[in-house]
Design a protein around this motif. Structure first.
Motif, PDB file in Angstrom:
ATOM      1  N   LYS A 164       0.825  -1.218   0.000  1.00  0.00           N
ATOM      2  CA  LYS A 164       0.000   0.000   0.000  1.00  0.00           C
ATOM      3  C   LYS A 164       0.857   1.266   0.000  1.00  0.00           C
ATOM      4  CE  LYS A 164      -4.035  -2.102   2.258  1.00  0.00           C
ATOM      5  NZ  LYS A 164      -3.539  -3.480   2.173  1.00  0.00           N
ATOM      6  N   VAL A 165       1.812   1.296  -0.920  1.00  0.00           N
ATOM      7  CA  VAL A 165       2.665   2.468  -1.080  1.00  0.00           C
ATOM      8  C   VAL A 165       2.630   2.917  -2.538  1.00  0.00           C
ATOM      9  CG1 VAL A 165       4.211   1.777   0.786  1.00  0.00           C
ATOM     10  CG2 VAL A 165       4.727   1.087  -1.567  1.00  0.00           C
ATOM     11  N   HIS A 166       3.046   4.150  -2.772  1.00  0.00           N
ATOM     12  CA  HIS A 166       3.126   4.661  -4.135  1.00  0.00           C
ATOM     13  C   HIS A 166       4.155   3.840  -4.911  1.00  0.00           C
ATOM     14  CE1 HIS A 166       3.770   7.408  -7.505  1.00  0.00           C
ATOM     15  NE2 HIS A 166       2.644   8.014  -7.147  1.00  0.00           N
ATOM     16  N   VAL A 167       3.855   3.574  -6.170  1.00  0.00           N
ATOM     17  CA  VAL A 167       4.718   2.710  -6.966  1.00  0.00           C
ATOM     18  C   VAL A 167       6.140   3.258  -7.076  1.00  0.00           C
ATOM     19  CG1 VAL A 167       4.158   3.754  -9.207  1.00  0.00           C
ATOM     20  CG2 VAL A 167       4.761   1.322  -9.091  1.00  0.00           C
ATOM     21  N   SER A 168       6.299   4.592  -6.981  1.00  0.00           N
ATOM     22  CA  SER A 168       7.632   5.187  -7.081  1.00  0.00           C
ATOM     23  C   SER A 168       8.510   4.870  -5.874  1.00  0.00           C
ATOM     24  CB  SER A 168       7.521   6.709  -7.248  1.00  0.00           C
ATOM     25  OG  SER A 168       6.967   7.303  -6.090  1.00  0.00           O
ATOM     26  N   GLU A 169       7.902   4.397  -4.781  1.00  0.00           N
ATOM     27  CA  GLU A 169       8.661   4.049  -3.577  1.00  0.00           C
ATOM     28  C   GLU A 169       9.317   2.671  -3.685  1.00  0.00           C
ATOM     29  OE1 GLU A 169       9.297   5.859  -0.745  1.00  0.00           O
ATOM     30  OE2 GLU A 169       8.462   7.516  -1.904  1.00  0.00           O
ATOM     31  N   GLY A 179      11.052 -14.407 -19.820  1.00  0.00           N
ATOM     32  CA  GLY A 179      10.336 -15.663 -19.992  1.00  0.00           C
ATOM     33  C   GLY A 179      10.348 -16.463 -18.706  1.00  0.00           C
ATOM     34  N   ASP A 180      10.160 -17.760 -18.818  1.00  0.00           N
ATOM     35  CA  ASP A 180       9.974 -18.612 -17.642  1.00  0.00           C
ATOM     36  C   ASP A 180      11.164 -18.677 -16.694  1.00  0.00           C
ATOM     37  OD1 ASP A 180       7.397 -19.189 -18.370  1.00  0.00           O
ATOM     38  OD2 ASP A 180       7.916 -21.043 -19.430  1.00  0.00           O
ATOM     39  N   SER A 181      12.381 -18.463 -17.198  1.00  0.00           N
ATOM     40  CA  SER A 181      13.550 -18.582 -16.314  1.00  0.00           C
ATOM     41  C   SER A 181      14.000 -17.234 -15.745  1.00  0.00           C
ATOM     42  CB  SER A 181      14.718 -19.251 -17.051  1.00  0.00           C
ATOM     43  OG  SER A 181      15.190 -18.434 -18.107  1.00  0.00           O
ATOM     44  N   MET A 182      13.111 -16.240 -15.784  1.00  0.00           N
ATOM     45  CA  MET A 182      13.443 -14.919 -15.229  1.00  0.00           C
ATOM     46  C   MET A 182      13.815 -15.035 -13.753  1.00  0.00           C
ATOM     47  SD  MET A 182       9.657 -13.135 -14.810  1.00  0.00           S
ATOM     48  CE  MET A 182       9.319 -13.135 -16.565  1.00  0.00           C
ATOM     49  N   VAL A 183      14.655 -14.111 -13.277  1.00  0.00           N
ATOM     50  CA  VAL A 183      15.183 -14.172 -11.912  1.00  0.00           C
ATOM     51  C   VAL A 183      14.872 -12.873 -11.164  1.00  0.00           C
ATOM     52  CG1 VAL A 183      17.224 -14.532 -10.481  1.00  0.00           C
ATOM     53  CG2 VAL A 183      17.080 -15.612 -12.751  1.00  0.00           C
ATOM     54  N   PRO A 184      13.956 -12.901 -10.186  1.00  0.00           N
ATOM     55  CA  PRO A 184      13.679 -11.693  -9.390  1.00  0.00           C
ATOM     56  C   PRO A 184      14.822 -11.455  -8.408  1.00  0.00           C
ATOM     57  CG  PRO A 184      12.436 -13.541  -8.541  1.00  0.00           C
ATOM     58  CD  PRO A 184      13.098 -14.031  -9.791  1.00  0.00           C
ATOM     59  N   LEU A 185      15.259 -10.207  -8.287  1.00  0.00           N
ATOM     60  CA  LEU A 185      16.342  -9.882  -7.359  1.00  0.00           C
ATOM     61  C   LEU A 185      15.761  -9.321  -6.070  1.00  0.00           C
ATOM     62  CD1 LEU A 185      19.129  -8.301  -9.612  1.00  0.00           C
ATOM     63  CD2 LEU A 185      18.725 -10.701  -9.012  1.00  0.00           C
ATOM     64  N   TRP A 186      15.335 -10.215  -5.181  1.00  0.00           N
ATOM     65  CA  TRP A 186      14.818  -9.771  -3.886  1.00  0.00           C
ATOM     66  C   TRP A 186      15.924  -9.129  -3.070  1.00  0.00           C
ATOM     67  CZ3 TRP A 186       9.879  -9.347  -3.912  1.00  0.00           C
ATOM     68  CH2 TRP A 186       9.094 -10.242  -4.645  1.00  0.00           C
ATOM     69  N   SER A 187      17.165  -9.542  -3.319  1.00  0.00           N
ATOM     70  CA  SER A 187      18.287  -8.975  -2.573  1.00  0.00           C
ATOM     71  C   SER A 187      18.506  -7.499  -2.911  1.00  0.00           C
ATOM     72  CB  SER A 187      19.577  -9.753  -2.873  1.00  0.00           C
ATOM     73  OG  SER A 187      19.940  -9.611  -4.234  1.00  0.00           O
ATOM     74  N   ALA A 188      17.965  -7.055  -4.048  1.00  0.00           N
ATOM     75  CA  ALA A 188      18.140  -5.663  -4.464  1.00  0.00           C
ATOM     76  C   ALA A 188      16.825  -4.895  -4.442  1.00  0.00           C
ATOM     77  CB  ALA A 188      18.746  -5.616  -5.868  1.00  0.00           C
ATOM     78  N   THR A 189      15.815  -5.437  -3.773  1.00  0.00           N
ATOM     79  CA  THR A 189      14.496  -4.799  -3.733  1.00  0.00           C
ATOM     80  C   THR A 189      14.347  -3.953  -2.479  1.00  0.00           C
ATOM     81  OG1 THR A 189      13.487  -6.613  -4.991  1.00  0.00           O
ATOM     82  CG2 THR A 189      12.008  -5.208  -3.702  1.00  0.00           C
ATOM     83  N   THR A 190      13.939  -2.698  -2.665  1.00  0.00           N
ATOM     84  CA  THR A 190      13.741  -1.793  -1.529  1.00  0.00           C
ATOM     85  C   THR A 190      12.391  -1.092  -1.630  1.00  0.00           C
ATOM     86  OG1 THR A 190      14.762   0.104  -2.657  1.00  0.00           O
ATOM     87  CG2 THR A 190      16.211  -1.324  -1.356  1.00  0.00           C
TER      88      THR A 190
END
Length: 335
Positions: A164-169, A179-190
């Motif tokens: 529930k925050v503004h998308v710019s945050e 595609g299917d083997s995409m890798v989300p970087l949770w380690s770089a998510t703020t």
């Protein structure tokens, strides 16, 4: 002031991308390219755009052509041409057929507009970016693809809604294959500059549901309305603006990587890249161990597909190229 050419302008994505980039103050000409036989449709698009620009107060010249030679002088060539992905069809299933379309187009761009930047949109975008790079003969920094830029924006939107925050945050990235083997970087998510894993609510985040939603988003849109248009179009426009504005933003695009990501590379694939008027420059990054493993697998998947496609293309005397472009003494597009 700059000239932007859209190759595949009669398609839904190409048409909207042309319109989306028209708000960029750096552009003085938008050129619409389509295949022979589509002249009337191209003329109609240009007329409709001109009416829209007059109502909006936008002073941009709109031209159209079916002659690839006319792309000379382009600062950016956006390539959306090719066969679109159908419902239930994997992006990689499209690879060879679209590569036969992209190879001759890229060769012509490299000949008549060698100082331009190629923004590849045609799927599978990572493979097509490699094809465009090879056949254009241009520098790796000049050729890049939409890649996981839109995927990253889709994940960003889901996270913003959950917290529930503004998308710019929200700042997050998805690297690897579009595609299917995409890798989300949770380690770089703020979120608001705070590492997402430091927020108690992260423990309850439906991570796998989010990633599955991102992976299937395009397919669901295709199933429901026939094609993805607005998301890709706006994503294209944001990249064009970043290049023409020389903004030096770090965005996640399909770019040729050597060893910037843990020494894993040799392909065009989604990675964070610094983007400016000279093109896309992959940024050296360090990942968590699990992310390295997933990224390596994604790279190898793309590498295998590229090797197969390139082998087939090289086995042909000539990919299905358009007729050799003749000189146009008038130097005018068919507007």
């Amino acid at each position: 002031m700059s000239k932007v050419t859209i190759i595949g302008a009669t398609g839904n994505v190409g048409m909207f991308a042309a319109y989306a980039v028209s708000v960029d103050p750096h552009i003085h000409e938008i050129q619409l390219y389509g295949r022979e036989g589509r002249e009337a449709f191209l003329k109609g698009i240009a007329q409709d755009f001109a009416d829209s620009f007059a109502a909006r107060g936008t002073n941009i010249r709109v031209t159209w052509t079916t002659n690839l030679k006319d792309i000379a002088g382009s600062d950016i060539v956006v390539v959306t041409a090719g066969t679109p992905r159908g419902p239930g069809q994997d992006r990689l299933d499209l690879a060879y057929g679209n590569a036969r379309i992209i190879a001759p187009i890229a060769r012509t761009i490299g000949t008549v507009a060698p100082s331009s930047k190629i923004l590849m949109v045609t799927n599978p975008v990572d493979v097509m970016t490699c094809v465009a790079l090879k056949y254009s003969g241009m520098k790796p920094t000049q050729v890049f693809g939409l890649g996981t830029h839109l995927d990253s924006m889709r994940l960003k939107s889901l996270i913003a809604s959950y917290f529930k925050v503004h998308v710019s945050e929200v700042h997050t990235r998805i690297i690897g294959e579009h595609g299917d083997s995409m890798v989300p970087l949770w380690s770089a998510t703020t979120i608001g500059g705070i590492k997402i894993s430091n927020l108690p609510a992260f423990a309850h985040l439906p991570v796998q549901d989010f990633i599955q939603s991102v992976k299937t988003s395009g397919e669901q849109i295709i199933k429901n309305k026939g094609s993805t248009v607005y998301g890709p179009g706006e994503a294209i426009a944001s990249l064009v603006k970043t290049v023409l504005g020389d903004e030096n933003r770090i965005l996640t695009v399909s770019s040729y990587v050597k060893s910037e990501v843990h020494g894993i590379g040799g392909v065009c694939i989604g990675v964070p890249a610094r983007i400016n008027k000279n093109g896309a420059f992959p940024v050296t990054i360090r990942l968590d161990e699990s992310e390295v493993i997933a990224y390596r697998e994604s790279v190898e998947k793309i590498r295998a597909s590229i090797e197969q496609v390139m082998a087939k293309l090289e086995s042909e005397n000539e990919p299905s190229a358009p007729k050799k472009v003749k000189k146009n003494p008038s130097g005018k597009s068919g507007q």
